[in-house]
Design a protein around this motif. Structure first.
Motif, PDB file in Angstrom:
ATOM      1  N   ILE A 189       0.842  -1.195   0.000  1.00  0.00           N
ATOM      2  CA  ILE A 189       0.000   0.000   0.000  1.00  0.00           C
ATOM      3  C   ILE A 189       0.877   1.245   0.000  1.00  0.00           C
ATOM      4  CG2 ILE A 189      -1.714   1.333   1.291  1.00  0.00           C
ATOM      5  CD1 ILE A 189      -2.867  -1.275   2.306  1.00  0.00           C
ATOM      6  N   ASN A 190       0.612   2.111  -0.952  1.00  0.00           N
ATOM      7  CA  ASN A 190       1.323   3.380  -1.063  1.00  0.00           C
ATOM      8  C   ASN A 190       0.310   4.510  -0.905  1.00  0.00           C
ATOM      9  OD1 ASN A 190       3.276   5.332  -1.548  1.00  0.00           O
ATOM     10  ND2 ASN A 190       3.065   5.186  -3.776  1.00  0.00           N
ATOM     11  N   VAL A 191       0.335   5.173   0.244  1.00  0.00           N
ATOM     12  CA  VAL A 191      -0.621   6.244   0.539  1.00  0.00           C
ATOM     13  C   VAL A 191      -0.089   7.565   0.002  1.00  0.00           C
ATOM     14  CG1 VAL A 191      -1.844   7.491   2.363  1.00  0.00           C
ATOM     15  CG2 VAL A 191      -1.437   5.029   2.590  1.00  0.00           C
ATOM     16  N   LEU A 192      -0.938   8.282  -0.743  1.00  0.00           N
ATOM     17  CA  LEU A 192      -0.543   9.542  -1.374  1.00  0.00           C
ATOM     18  C   LEU A 192      -1.529  10.653  -1.009  1.00  0.00           C
ATOM     19  CD1 LEU A 192       0.227   8.115  -4.938  1.00  0.00           C
ATOM     20  CD2 LEU A 192       1.908   8.716  -3.179  1.00  0.00           C
ATOM     21  N   GLN A 193      -1.076  11.872  -1.124  1.00  0.00           N
ATOM     22  CA  GLN A 193      -1.960  13.011  -0.891  1.00  0.00           C
ATOM     23  C   GLN A 193      -2.984  13.099  -2.005  1.00  0.00           C
ATOM     24  OE1 GLN A 193      -1.534  14.882   1.945  1.00  0.00           O
ATOM     25  NE2 GLN A 193      -3.449  15.974   1.460  1.00  0.00           N
TER      26      GLN A 193
END
Length: 431
Positions: free
Chosen positions: A75-79
């Motif tokens: 999981i790569n959380v981005l703005q």
């Protein structure tokens, strides 16, 4: 009605879309895997698959909703504008993130099935969560994402009238110990007296016997104040009483005492009443069943709501026990010492059993503020400020704000000074 085209209709797909579309946006949703049915539909529609069919509203799907069981997920959380997002979709998608897969990950509590560090009571820690690590625990991101979907649908279907929902408050009063001094029995009273003397707590000793001789009100007996507040507001408080046996973790009075039974009945005349399950009961269905039957015999109706001591959840066993006993409301989903949105939403949702891949009848009512979480803020101003922030987050998406306070929170004890005004702030936010 929204029609969703997808290459495979799975329980995960239907579960997630119904929460976002029906429970949050108030829009009925149906699914199809037939292109001709999708083309013929003349109202709201979108495709949720790997490639768009034509130029329809399209959200590229992540594999999560088409899998079964658990797997390692990168999981790569981005703005994403004023919030965060994960499961990026690519340029052709009308949303930059697959909000459905991301919502399912949070709602199903996928991360709580995976290996993680627990506290001394076996609880899942806020610090172990994806939301805490990526700083979006303070937002109901699932509801925020749903409104972003609504904006996209409005652009494509400007003539469609979306229903509106209103901000609600759903106060929960947890009663693990109805009285601090009264009705404890001779041995417990003598033990408490000796303990006061040994620790030189003369003021408490004086308070104890002032209560026992009827000169002062028991500090935990705040029920007249609670009922008075209930009478002032149209929405119902949920008051949950512990009726389990005395143990290391549960120290209520003898629940067979007529005074205690009378208290539950008097509160039930004004508020909704449910069960605060004992520490050992949610993982032992025989104990839970005994407590359920006892509560039902007291209030003379089927028990609908429960909350567990210490939020000691063993997913999914605890929730399955509630389902088996036909208890339909749970108020356990939240963190003890942290404000925020454990499941990423401020909208009640159904428990999805990941082991059996099925949506259950158990409705989870996530709470966003426990009184203990406010104690870490030193001043009344800080407490008020942080409480107001979480209220504002829920109001922004017209969600349901669920705080959990205890009966002793409204006492005159020094530790809880100012908490009545905090509770009033919550009640007034619904006006």
């Amino acid at each position: 009605m929204l029609l969703v085209y997808t290459h495979k209709i799975t329980p995960r797909v239907t579960y997630t879309f119904k929460h976002i579309c029906k429970r949050i946006l108030g829009v009925e949703v149906l699914f199809t895997s037939k292109v001709e049915d999708f083309i013929a539909h003349d109202s709201l529609k979108m495709s949720y698959t790997k490639q768009p069919l034509s130029n329809e509203l399209f959200i590229r799907s992540n594999e999560l909703l088409f899998e079964t069981g658990l797997s390692d997920i990168d999981i790569n959380v981005l703005q994403w504008e004023n919030t965060k997002g994960f499961f990026a979709t690519g340029e052709r998608s009308d949303l930059p993130f697959d909000i459905f897969a991301a919502s399912f990950y949070l709602l199903s509590r996928y991360e709580e099935y995976l290996p993680h560090v627990k506290d001394d009571y076996g609880r899942f820690l806020a610090s172990e969560s994806l939301a805490f690590e990526n700083r979006f625990l303070h937002q109901p991101v699932v509801d925020i994402w749903a409104y972003k979907l609504k904006d996209v649908l409005k652009l494509r279907f400007p003539d469609y009238e979306f229903p509106t929902r209103n901000y609600k408050v759903q106060p929960v009063i947890d009663v693990p110990m109805a009285y601090y001094f009264k009705y404890k029995g001779f041995l417990r009273t003598i033990g408490g007296t000796l303990n006061d003397l040994r620790r030189l707590r003369i003021k408490q000793l004086y308070y104890r016997y002032s209560v026992l001789f009827g000169l002062k009100r028991d500090p935990y007996d705040t029920f007249k104040w609670i009922i008075r507040k209930q009478k002032q507001h149209p929405f119902k408080f949920m008051v949950l009483f512990l009726i389990g046996d005395y143990s290391t973790y549960d120290k209520n009075i003898n629940t067979n005492k007529k005074e205690f039974v009378s208290l539950i009945k008097s509160v039930a005349d004004y508020c909704d009443v449910g069960l605060k399950a004992s520490y050992f009961s949610l993982n032992d269905i025989s104990i839970l069943k005994k407590e359920k039957n006892k509560m039902e015999s007291t209030i003379h109706t089927d028990l609908k709501a429960v909350r567990h001591s210490f939020s000691k959840l063993n997913l999914p066993t605890s929730y399955r026990n509630l389902v088996e006993l036909e208890i339909h409301q749970d108020f356990t989903m939240g963190y003890i010492n942290t404000l925020g949105f454990r499941a990423g939403t401020c909208t009640p949702f159904q428990f999805y059993d990941l082991d059996y891949e099925v949506q259950t009848p158990l409705q989870i009512n996530p709470y966003h503020c426990l009184d203990f979480a406010l104690l870490k803020y030193n001043s009344q101003l800080d407490k008020t400020e942080h409480l107001q922030k979480i209220i504002n987050e829920v109001k922004a998406v017209n969600g349901t704000f669920t705080p959990v306070f205890h009966n002793y929170t409204f006492s005159d004890l020094e530790r809880w000074k100012g908490f009545r005004s905090l509770f009033n702030l919550i009640l007034e936010s619904a006006e």
